[in-house]
Design a protein around this motif. Structure first.
Motif, PDB file in Angstrom:
ATOM      1  N   CYS A 392       0.821   4.418   6.265  1.00 59.10           N
ATOM      2  CA  CYS A 392       0.659   2.982   6.497  1.00 59.10           C
ATOM      3  C   CYS A 392       0.107   2.682   7.883  1.00 59.10           C
ATOM      4  N   ALA A 393       0.290   3.610   8.834  1.00 60.82           N
ATOM      5  CA  ALA A 393      -0.199   3.381  10.190  1.00 60.82           C
ATOM      6  C   ALA A 393      -1.666   3.745  10.336  1.00 60.82           C
ATOM      7  N   ALA A 394      -2.228   4.467   9.365  1.00 57.82           N
ATOM      8  CA  ALA A 394      -3.606   4.944   9.488  1.00 57.82           C
ATOM      9  C   ALA A 394      -4.616   3.957   8.919  1.00 57.82           C
ATOM     10  N   LEU A 395      -4.155   2.921   8.214  1.00 55.36           N
ATOM     11  CA  LEU A 395      -5.063   1.961   7.606  1.00 55.36           C
ATOM     12  C   LEU A 395      -5.097   0.679   8.421  1.00 55.36           C
ATOM     13  N   LEU A 434       5.212   6.572   0.967  1.00 53.97           N
ATOM     14  CA  LEU A 434       4.729   5.667   2.012  1.00 53.97           C
ATOM     15  C   LEU A 434       5.223   6.165   3.364  1.00 53.97           C
ATOM     16  N   ASP A 435       4.337   6.799   4.110  1.00 54.17           N
ATOM     17  CA  ASP A 435       4.681   7.329   5.423  1.00 54.17           C
ATOM     18  C   ASP A 435       4.496   6.246   6.479  1.00 54.17           C
ATOM     19  N   GLU A 436       5.323   6.301   7.521  1.00 57.29           N
ATOM     20  CA  GLU A 436       5.284   5.318   8.608  1.00 57.29           C
ATOM     21  C   GLU A 436       5.290   3.899   8.051  1.00 57.29           C
ATOM     22  N   ILE A 437       6.214   3.641   7.132  1.00 61.54           N
ATOM     23  CA  ILE A 437       6.304   2.338   6.484  1.00 61.54           C
ATOM     24  C   ILE A 437       6.666   1.244   7.481  1.00 61.54           C
ATOM     25  N   GLY A 438       7.237   1.634   8.612  1.00 60.89           N
ATOM     26  CA  GLY A 438       7.558   0.645   9.633  1.00 60.89           C
ATOM     27  C   GLY A 438       6.341  -0.048  10.210  1.00 60.89           C
ATOM     28  N   ASP A 439       5.151   0.539  10.019  1.00 58.79           N
ATOM     29  CA  ASP A 439       3.918  -0.068  10.514  1.00 58.79           C
ATOM     30  C   ASP A 439       3.219  -0.909   9.460  1.00 58.79           C
ATOM     31  N   MET A 440       3.846  -1.087   8.303  1.00 63.09           N
ATOM     32  CA  MET A 440       3.237  -1.914   7.262  1.00 63.09           C
ATOM     33  C   MET A 440       3.288  -3.386   7.671  1.00 63.09           C
ATOM     34  N   PRO A 441       2.189  -4.136   7.548  1.00 61.57           N
ATOM     35  CA  PRO A 441       2.197  -5.557   7.901  1.00 61.57           C
ATOM     36  C   PRO A 441       3.196  -6.339   7.051  1.00 61.57           C
ATOM     37  N   LEU A 442       3.707  -7.435   7.609  1.00 56.85           N
ATOM     38  CA  LEU A 442       4.732  -8.215   6.922  1.00 56.85           C
ATOM     39  C   LEU A 442       4.234  -8.756   5.586  1.00 56.85           C
ATOM     40  N   ALA A 443       2.966  -9.170   5.520  1.00 58.40           N
ATOM     41  CA  ALA A 443       2.440  -9.704   4.260  1.00 58.40           C
ATOM     42  C   ALA A 443       2.474  -8.643   3.172  1.00 58.40           C
ATOM     43  N   SER A 462      -6.031 -11.899  -8.215  1.00 60.53           N
ATOM     44  CA  SER A 462      -5.706 -12.035  -9.638  1.00 60.53           C
ATOM     45  C   SER A 462      -4.278 -12.520  -9.792  1.00 60.53           C
ATOM     46  N   THR A 463      -4.026 -13.191 -10.893  1.00 62.07           N
ATOM     47  CA  THR A 463      -2.663 -13.607 -11.221  1.00 62.07           C
ATOM     48  C   THR A 463      -2.098 -12.767 -12.360  1.00 62.07           C
ATOM     49  N   LYS A 464      -2.842 -11.776 -12.801  1.00 63.60           N
ATOM     50  CA  LYS A 464      -2.414 -10.912 -13.898  1.00 63.60           C
ATOM     51  C   LYS A 464      -1.616  -9.738 -13.352  1.00 63.60           C
ATOM     52  N   SER A 465      -0.403  -9.560 -13.874  1.00 53.43           N
ATOM     53  CA  SER A 465       0.460  -8.467 -13.437  1.00 53.43           C
ATOM     54  C   SER A 465       0.293  -7.266 -14.357  1.00 53.43           C
ATOM     55  N   VAL A 466       0.279  -6.087 -13.762  1.00 52.55           N
ATOM     56  CA  VAL A 466       0.119  -4.842 -14.507  1.00 52.55           C
ATOM     57  C   VAL A 466       1.406  -4.039 -14.353  1.00 52.55           C
ATOM     58  N   PRO A 467       2.042  -3.628 -15.454  1.00 50.53           N
ATOM     59  CA  PRO A 467       3.280  -2.836 -15.331  1.00 50.53           C
ATOM     60  C   PRO A 467       3.027  -1.468 -14.707  1.00 50.53           C
ATOM     61  N   VAL A 468       3.941  -1.035 -13.856  1.00 52.25           N
ATOM     62  CA  VAL A 468       3.838   0.271 -13.211  1.00 52.25           C
ATOM     63  C   VAL A 468       5.205   0.945 -13.248  1.00 52.25           C
ATOM     64  N   ASP A 469       5.184   2.261 -13.284  1.00 46.75           N
ATOM     65  CA  ASP A 469       6.428   3.040 -13.294  1.00 46.75           C
ATOM     66  C   ASP A 469       6.245   4.223 -12.351  1.00 46.75           C
ATOM     67  N   PHE A 470       6.847   4.152 -11.197  1.00 46.50           N
ATOM     68  CA  PHE A 470       6.722   5.232 -10.218  1.00 46.50           C
ATOM     69  C   PHE A 470       8.040   5.353  -9.462  1.00 46.50           C
ATOM     70  N   ARG A 471       8.206   6.493  -8.812  1.00 44.34           N
ATOM     71  CA  ARG A 471       9.373   6.708  -7.960  1.00 44.34           C
ATOM     72  C   ARG A 471       8.928   6.665  -6.508  1.00 44.34           C
ATOM     73  N   LEU A 472       9.816   6.163  -5.678  1.00 52.61           N
ATOM     74  CA  LEU A 472       9.425   5.842  -4.301  1.00 52.61           C
ATOM     75  C   LEU A 472      10.158   6.697  -3.279  1.00 52.61           C
ATOM     76  N   ILE A 473       9.387   7.276  -2.360  1.00 51.02           N
ATOM     77  CA  ILE A 473       9.934   7.922  -1.167  1.00 51.02           C
ATOM     78  C   ILE A 473       9.224   7.314   0.032  1.00 51.02           C
ATOM     79  N   CYS A 474       9.973   6.844   1.002  1.00 51.09           N
ATOM     80  CA  CYS A 474       9.404   6.267   2.220  1.00 51.09           C
ATOM     81  C   CYS A 474       9.827   7.103   3.427  1.00 51.09           C
ATOM     82  N   ALA A 475       9.069   6.975   4.492  1.00 50.43           N
ATOM     83  CA  ALA A 475       9.391   7.697   5.725  1.00 50.43           C
ATOM     84  C   ALA A 475       9.032   6.832   6.916  1.00 50.43           C
TER      85      ALA A 475
END
Length: 636
Positions: A392-395, A434-443, A462-475
């Protein structure tokens, strides 16, 4: 030049810049005088369109204005020097949008920098916006380089935004009305403006060519599918329908051919079938031979309506057979590391991940958080499932939402139906790290929270929602609790991602350093390389502020000079010796380290809740704080 330009003025202006800049300014001044009939001392009021006409112009540039709105404001926040403003124009130099400090608005308006103002070269002479449109590249017009004397108070840095056909469709401009700005001050600004212009180009490209097949290319396989790759769109008839700026340079090397066969030495069906993955997203980079020599790595994004043609049974060419159901992907059940703390984290993380409980890792940069996350994923879901890692800090702040959530049209006039999937959708069925999630913008934090709560993702635009199924690891390598207190991180998101928090130990605290060094040397060199006892003592005593990354760099360097296969002290880098304390730890240091490890364990068990930890230890909070300070333990 004509006599209506005072002698020496253009020469003085040109001395302020380099060769390419000299040429651009000189040719622009010649156009101003010879083609447009302007005089340097002309005093004129800015041409500003009526507000109703400006609104109509914004409507005609609906996609551009829609996608650039937040990006312009993000860029403004990144320009940290006071006195700057950010402007967005159309392809003729008319300002569509602007952001500036309220106190500076009168100054900019006096100088004609406001929505609706026309900043073409023909109208305002040499200037950042108009000359950028003509040059088609980032440029700075600094003070006296402006053709009209009345603009000599301005410093303007601009970068073009190209449409998929390679034409300038917009300009991002950062301008200032300040006397103290020097030309070297503009280098950093120019780089930032160019990066954001490239980001806007990519967003527009995905939007306008969303119905086409998009081929992603880069010389480095690691950057395929990232914001650095080149993109070529292929229409349904098999012809190249568009390209980003980087891709056009590749096409130029292939004589600007619109035929895929001429470029890749294979037809469209074979190219797409080679790049397509079973889900049609093509996340893995595949090497491609380019006509005339050279190799690029590529992947492909296939629109939903075209996937049946290229993915699955109807794939037109033979593809590598997938594993049979009786031969499931081999799953890793262990890690090679012998450190007890690291193995405990792996075992706990694996159990939690298998039950779809979010994991938050904390630890210093380079301590191996992504390494552990990948092994946890492999052990739980297997290597066949997607593991999508994002730093997240590299973008840039303006890119991260598009990178995560994707982009779609349909929310405004003329928008396409489909959209770019985004990295979250790439992680569907697998793991999102999601690495360095602390640097993710508030929005972006708010959007991520909605995804985690609803298990759907809504692409930008878009206002169309797409279903997703994933597992999350943050750092994170920062204290997220402190970030919450400072208003930099959402408290509700922290509770959502912190199903369990695992503290990854720094390298200096690991008990298996000697074994790790042996394994790294075996991986870094094709030949046998080992450390002498003296070197091993030096490496063991080192504090390793850069953790495993620093260790790898030191070993890579030393292995090059260990010609007899044994690394001696003189083979180590000079800067390593400069910071090395070779004294072995004293008994007191050993006891302190053990005490610190025990205290960290209690803190981990209490999830670093200070009051609960103090209660568990039977001491007061202030005593706990003093003990943490004495042992060098920082609050997380």
């Amino acid at each position: 030049m004509s006599g209506n330009i005072p002698g020496g003025r253009i020469e003085a202006a040109l001395q302020l810049s380099g060769g390419a800049q000299n040429r651009a300014v000189l040719e622009s001044w010649q156009r101003c005088e010879q083609r447009f009939g302007l005089a340097h001392d002309t005093l004129r009021r800015p041409e500003v369109m009526p507000e109703s006409q400006t609104r109509q112009l914004r409507d005609r540039n609906g996609r551009l204005y829609h996608h650039a709105h937040d990006l312009v404001r993000t860029l403004y926040r990144k320009i940290d020097a006071s006195g700057y403003a950010v402007f967005l124009t159309d392809n003729s130099g008319v300002i569509l949008d602007s952001v500036a400090a309220h106190s500076l608005l009168p100054s900019f308006r006096t100088n004609g920098l406001l929505p609706g103002a026309v900043w073409s070269e023909e109208r305002e002479g040499t200037n950042g916006i108009g000359t950028c449109i003509v040059e088609g590249r980032p440029i700075t017009i600094h003070k006296d380089e402006h053709f009209l004397a009345q603009h000599s108070v301005l410093t303007c840095t601009a970068a073009p935004v190209f449409d998929p056909d390679g034409k300038v469709c917009s300009v991002l401009d950062v301008s200032a009305v300040r006397e103290d700005i020097k030309r070297p001050d503009c280098l950093r600004v120019r780089g930032m403006v160019a990066d954001y212009a490239d980001a806007l180009e990519r967003i527009l490209f995905f939007d306008e060519r969303v119905g086409d097949v998009i081929v992603h290319l880069h010389p480095d396989a690691r950057h395929v599918g990232s914001t650095r790759d080149a993109m070529i769109s292929i229409a349904s008839d098999g012809t190249i329908s568009g390209a980003t700026s980087t891709a056009r340079r590749i096409l130029a090397a292939c004589d600007n051919s619109a035929d895929i066969a001429d470029m890749f030495e294979m037809d469209v069906d074979n190219l797409i079938a080679k790049l397509a993955s079973p889900d049609g997203q093509g996340p893995s980079a595949t090497p491609l031979n380019i006509a005339g020599g050279g190799v690029l790595f590529g992947s492909v994004t296939i629109p939903q309506r075209m996937r049946r043609r290229y993915v699955g049974r109807s794939t037109p060419v033979a593809r590598k057979a997938p594993s049979l159901p009786s031969q499931p992907a081999r799953r890793t059940t262990d890690i090679p590391d012998k450190d007890a703390a690291l193995r405990r984290i792996f075992e706990i993380g694996t159990r939690l991940h298998a039950r779809d409980i979010n994991v938050l890792m904390s630890g210093e940069t380079g301590s191996g958080k992504e390494y552990l996350a990948r092994h946890i994923h492999d052990a739980t879901l297997g290597k066949a499932k997607a593991f999508v890692a994002i730093n997240c800090a590299a973008l840039p702040e303006g890119l991260i939402e598009n990178e995560l959530f994707g982009h779609a049209g349909g929310a405004f006039t003329g928008a396409a139906r489909d959209g770019f999937g985004g990295r979250i959708r790439e992680a569907n069925g697998g793991t999102l790290f999601l690495d360095e999630i602390g640097d993710m913008p508030l929005a972006a934090q708010g959007r991520l929270l909605r995804v985690l709560e609803s298990r759907t993702v809504e692409p930008l635009g878009s206002t169309k929602s797409v279903p997703v199924d994933f597992r999350l690891i943050c750092a994170s390598n920062v204290d997220l609790n402190a970030a919450v207190a400072e208003g930099k991180f959402r408290e509700d998101l922290l509770y959502r991602i912190k199903g369990a928090r695992l503290a990854v130990p720094p390298l200096r605290e690991r008990s298996d350093l000697a074994d790790l060094i042996k394994r790294l040397l075996a991986a870094l060199s094709d030949e046998y390389v080992a450390c002498s006892d003296d070197v091993l003592a030096l490496l063991t005593a080192h504090r390793w502020p850069g953790n495993v990354r620093e260790l790898i760099n030191v070993l890579q360097y030393a292995a090059v000079f260990a010609e007899d296969g044994v690394i001696e002290p003189h083979h180590l880098p000079d800067d390593f010796h400069a910071t090395q304390d070779i004294a072995p730890p004293s008994p007191g240091q050993t006891i302190a380290r053990a005490e610190a490890d025990a205290l960290r364990q209690v803190l981990d068990d209490q999830q670093w809740h200070i009051s609960n930890t103090a209660k568990a230890l039977g001491i007061g909070r202030n005593t706990l704080y003093r003990r943490m300070a004495r042992l060098g333990i920082n609050r997380r």
